[in-house]
Design an enzyme around this catalytic site. Structure first.
Site, PDB file in Angstrom:
ATOM      1  N   ASP A  54       0.816  -1.227   0.000  1.00 20.60           N
ATOM      2  CA  ASP A  54       0.000   0.000   0.000  1.00 20.60           C
ATOM      3  C   ASP A  54       0.853   1.283   0.000  1.00 20.60           C
ATOM      4  O   ASP A  54       1.585   1.551   0.966  1.00 20.60           O
ATOM      5  CB  ASP A  54      -0.929   0.040   1.215  1.00 20.60           C
ATOM      6  CG  ASP A  54      -1.872  -1.166   1.304  1.00 20.60           C
ATOM      7  OD1 ASP A  54      -1.478  -2.260   0.863  1.00 20.60           O
ATOM      8  OD2 ASP A  54      -2.980  -0.995   1.833  1.00 20.60           O
ATOM      9  N   GLU A  87      -4.544   2.084  -2.681  1.00 17.94           N
ATOM     10  CA  GLU A  87      -5.764   2.503  -1.963  1.00 17.94           C
ATOM     11  C   GLU A  87      -5.545   3.698  -1.042  1.00 17.94           C
ATOM     12  O   GLU A  87      -6.508   4.344  -0.640  1.00 17.94           O
ATOM     13  CB  GLU A  87      -6.368   1.343  -1.169  1.00 17.94           C
ATOM     14  CG  GLU A  87      -5.586   0.984   0.086  1.00 17.94           C
ATOM     15  CD  GLU A  87      -6.439   0.384   1.196  1.00 17.94           C
ATOM     16  OE1 GLU A  87      -7.660   0.262   1.029  1.00 17.94           O
ATOM     17  OE2 GLU A  87      -5.858   0.052   2.239  1.00 17.94           O
ATOM     18  N   ASN A  88      -4.266   3.971  -0.678  1.00 15.21           N
ATOM     19  CA  ASN A  88      -3.976   5.102   0.217  1.00 15.21           C
ATOM     20  C   ASN A  88      -3.081   6.146  -0.445  1.00 15.21           C
ATOM     21  O   ASN A  88      -2.468   6.971   0.241  1.00 15.21           O
ATOM     22  CB  ASN A  88      -3.272   4.598   1.487  1.00 15.21           C
ATOM     23  CG  ASN A  88      -4.001   3.469   2.172  1.00 15.21           C
ATOM     24  OD1 ASN A  88      -3.536   2.328   2.155  1.00 15.21           O
ATOM     25  ND2 ASN A  88      -5.140   3.766   2.759  1.00 15.21           N
ATOM     26  N   ASN A 124     -10.474  -1.450   0.720  1.00 13.51           N
ATOM     27  CA  ASN A 124     -11.605  -0.775   1.367  1.00 13.51           C
ATOM     28  C   ASN A 124     -11.523   0.743   1.306  1.00 13.51           C
ATOM     29  O   ASN A 124     -12.552   1.426   1.310  1.00 13.51           O
ATOM     30  CB  ASN A 124     -11.700  -1.229   2.834  1.00 13.51           C
ATOM     31  CG  ASN A 124     -10.414  -1.022   3.602  1.00 13.51           C
ATOM     32  OD1 ASN A 124      -9.331  -1.380   3.135  1.00 13.51           O
ATOM     33  ND2 ASN A 124     -10.509  -0.424   4.776  1.00 13.51           N
ATOM     34  N   HIS A 125     -10.302   1.308   1.242  1.00 19.13           N
ATOM     35  CA  HIS A 125     -10.183   2.778   1.219  1.00 19.13           C
ATOM     36  C   HIS A 125     -10.366   3.388  -0.170  1.00 19.13           C
ATOM     37  O   HIS A 125     -10.282   4.608  -0.318  1.00 19.13           O
ATOM     38  CB  HIS A 125      -8.850   3.221   1.815  1.00 19.13           C
ATOM     39  CG  HIS A 125      -8.810   3.094   3.305  1.00 19.13           C
ATOM     40  ND1 HIS A 125      -9.654   3.805   4.129  1.00 19.13           N
ATOM     41  CD2 HIS A 125      -8.060   2.314   4.129  1.00 19.13           C
ATOM     42  CE1 HIS A 125      -9.414   3.476   5.386  1.00 19.13           C
ATOM     43  NE2 HIS A 125      -8.455   2.565   5.410  1.00 19.13           N
ATOM     44  N   HIS A 184      -6.756  -8.349  -0.147  1.00 17.38           N
ATOM     45  CA  HIS A 184      -6.738  -7.198   0.750  1.00 17.38           C
ATOM     46  C   HIS A 184      -7.553  -7.544   1.998  1.00 17.38           C
ATOM     47  O   HIS A 184      -8.784  -7.569   1.953  1.00 17.38           O
ATOM     48  CB  HIS A 184      -7.345  -5.998   0.010  1.00 17.38           C
ATOM     49  CG  HIS A 184      -7.083  -4.693   0.670  1.00 17.38           C
ATOM     50  ND1 HIS A 184      -5.880  -4.028   0.554  1.00 17.38           N
ATOM     51  CD2 HIS A 184      -7.849  -3.915   1.460  1.00 17.38           C
ATOM     52  CE1 HIS A 184      -5.935  -2.902   1.222  1.00 17.38           C
ATOM     53  NE2 HIS A 184      -7.119  -2.811   1.800  1.00 17.38           N
ATOM     54  N   HIS A 233      -3.194  -4.361   3.003  1.00 18.13           N
ATOM     55  CA  HIS A 233      -4.129  -3.725   3.952  1.00 18.13           C
ATOM     56  C   HIS A 233      -3.563  -3.488   5.341  1.00 18.13           C
ATOM     57  O   HIS A 233      -3.849  -2.456   5.937  1.00 18.13           O
ATOM     58  CB  HIS A 233      -5.456  -4.498   4.069  1.00 18.13           C
ATOM     59  CG  HIS A 233      -6.397  -3.944   5.107  1.00 18.13           C
ATOM     60  ND1 HIS A 233      -7.073  -2.752   4.937  1.00 18.13           N
ATOM     61  CD2 HIS A 233      -6.771  -4.417   6.329  1.00 18.13           C
ATOM     62  CE1 HIS A 233      -7.830  -2.529   6.006  1.00 18.13           C
ATOM     63  NE2 HIS A 233      -7.659  -3.508   6.860  1.00 18.13           N
ATOM     64  N   HIS A 253      -0.452  -2.974   6.229  1.00 10.40           N
ATOM     65  CA  HIS A 253       0.694  -2.062   6.138  1.00 10.40           C
ATOM     66  C   HIS A 253       1.901  -2.548   6.928  1.00 10.40           C
ATOM     67  O   HIS A 253       2.843  -1.783   7.146  1.00 10.40           O
ATOM     68  CB  HIS A 253       0.324  -0.642   6.594  1.00 10.40           C
ATOM     69  CG  HIS A 253      -0.685   0.041   5.717  1.00 10.40           C
ATOM     70  ND1 HIS A 253      -0.816   1.409   5.652  1.00 10.40           N
ATOM     71  CD2 HIS A 253      -1.616  -0.447   4.868  1.00 10.40           C
ATOM     72  CE1 HIS A 253      -1.784   1.735   4.814  1.00 10.40           C
ATOM     73  NE2 HIS A 253      -2.287   0.609   4.322  1.00 10.40           N
TER      74      HIS A 253
HETATM   75 FE   LIG Z   1      -3.960   0.367   3.000  1.00 11.91          FE
HETATM   76 FE   LIG Z   2      -7.200  -1.334   3.320  1.00 12.69          FE
END
Ligand SMILES: [Fe+2]
Ligand SMILES: [Fe+2]
Length: 263
Positions: A16, A47-48, A75-76, A158, A183, A185
């Site tokens: 990520d 995603e981030n 999810n983000h 994820h 996810h 990290h």
């Molecule tokens: Fe993430």
């Molecule tokens: Fe995530």
């Protein structure tokens, strides 16, 4: 380039990317990593990548321009409304395939390169996360659809729980060439090749600032755990690193090696 000595295909999977620090260190070091490991294809979880929350059209193209081929999310991905402009139109931008029918975007993409057709699938776990459709059964359905269209199938799974990730690895062992978790990290040291030839790691980790709590300002994070109130959200600065793994896949679609990278 294809790794002509071993006649294998090497995939770099990047954990990520968190905000500008993650994007900047990747811009500085990606080409060097690709040269060192003779990488054929680059997959990164984005995603981030936009201030810790989702991805924007500009950042998507920035990541493509530095050498990323396929961007997975999680999810983000829903946290920035800009992403809705590109979820349907960018084939190499994925969101988890097991969101319910009717949700924008798509969950897999095939890249043809150096004689290999590589299908990247993005799925999301359900333990301690949103109760979306079953990722195990979604993979089964996608596998039936994709197995004749691709030589290599790899999955960004994820998810929060290592148990769900391990179980998923065994579920797809022998069908997928590689499974890498994202996810949390935090990179796990459990890389291996499962019995059926699937390369596996529970989590790739994160690309961003490690003077942090999973990439986010540590003072604010501590305050949140002390007070359980709404606290400012800010991407951290300092101690930038890339977390990733290299999967070397042979002509039969089996993993030959899995190599963790922290740099
Ligand atoms: Fe993430
Ligand atoms: Fe995530």
């Amino acid at each position: 380039m294809q790794n002509s000595v071993n006649n294998t295909f090497k995939i770099l999977a990047i954990g990520d990317i968190v905000g500008r620090p993650g994007r900047e260190i990747l811009k500085d070091r990606l080409q060097g990593i690709m040269d060192t490991h003779r990488i054929d294809l680059v997959v990164a979880n984005g995603e981030n990548s936009a201030g810790g929350k989702s991805i924007t059209p500009d950042i998507l193209h920035e990541l493509f321009s530095i050498g990323v081929d396929v961007i997975t999310t999680g999810n983000h991905v829903w946290d920035n409304k800009e992403v809705f402009k590109i979820l349907d139109s960018e084939p190499a931008l994925l969101r988890p395939a097991n969101y319910p029918p009717g949700v924008k975007g798509h969950g897999w993409h095939i890249v043809e390169r150096k004689g290999f057709r590589t299908c990247v699938i993005n799925l999301q776990g359900r333990l301690f996360m949103e109760p979306i459709d079953c990722p195990f059964r979604k993979f089964d359905a996608l596998y039936d659809e994709l197995k004749d269209k691709a030589d290599i199938i790899i999955i960004d799974f994820h998810a929060e729980a290592t148990s769900e990730k391990r179980a998923f690895g065994w579920h797809v062992d022998g069908r997928a060439s590689a499974v890498f978790g994202t996810h949390t990290h935090v990179q796990t040291a459990d890389e291996e090749i499962l019995g059926g030839g699937t390369g596996y790691i529970s989590d790739l980790g994160m690309t961003g600032s490690f003077n942090s709590v999973i990439g986010i300002n540590k003072e604010y994070s501590v305050r949140r755990f002390l007070t359980f109130t709404r606290v400012k959200f800010e991407v951290a600065e300092g101690n930038r690193k890339i977390n990733a793994a290299v999967f070397e896949i042979n002509k039969e679609g089996k993993a030959q090696s899995v190599t963790r990278i922290i740099t």
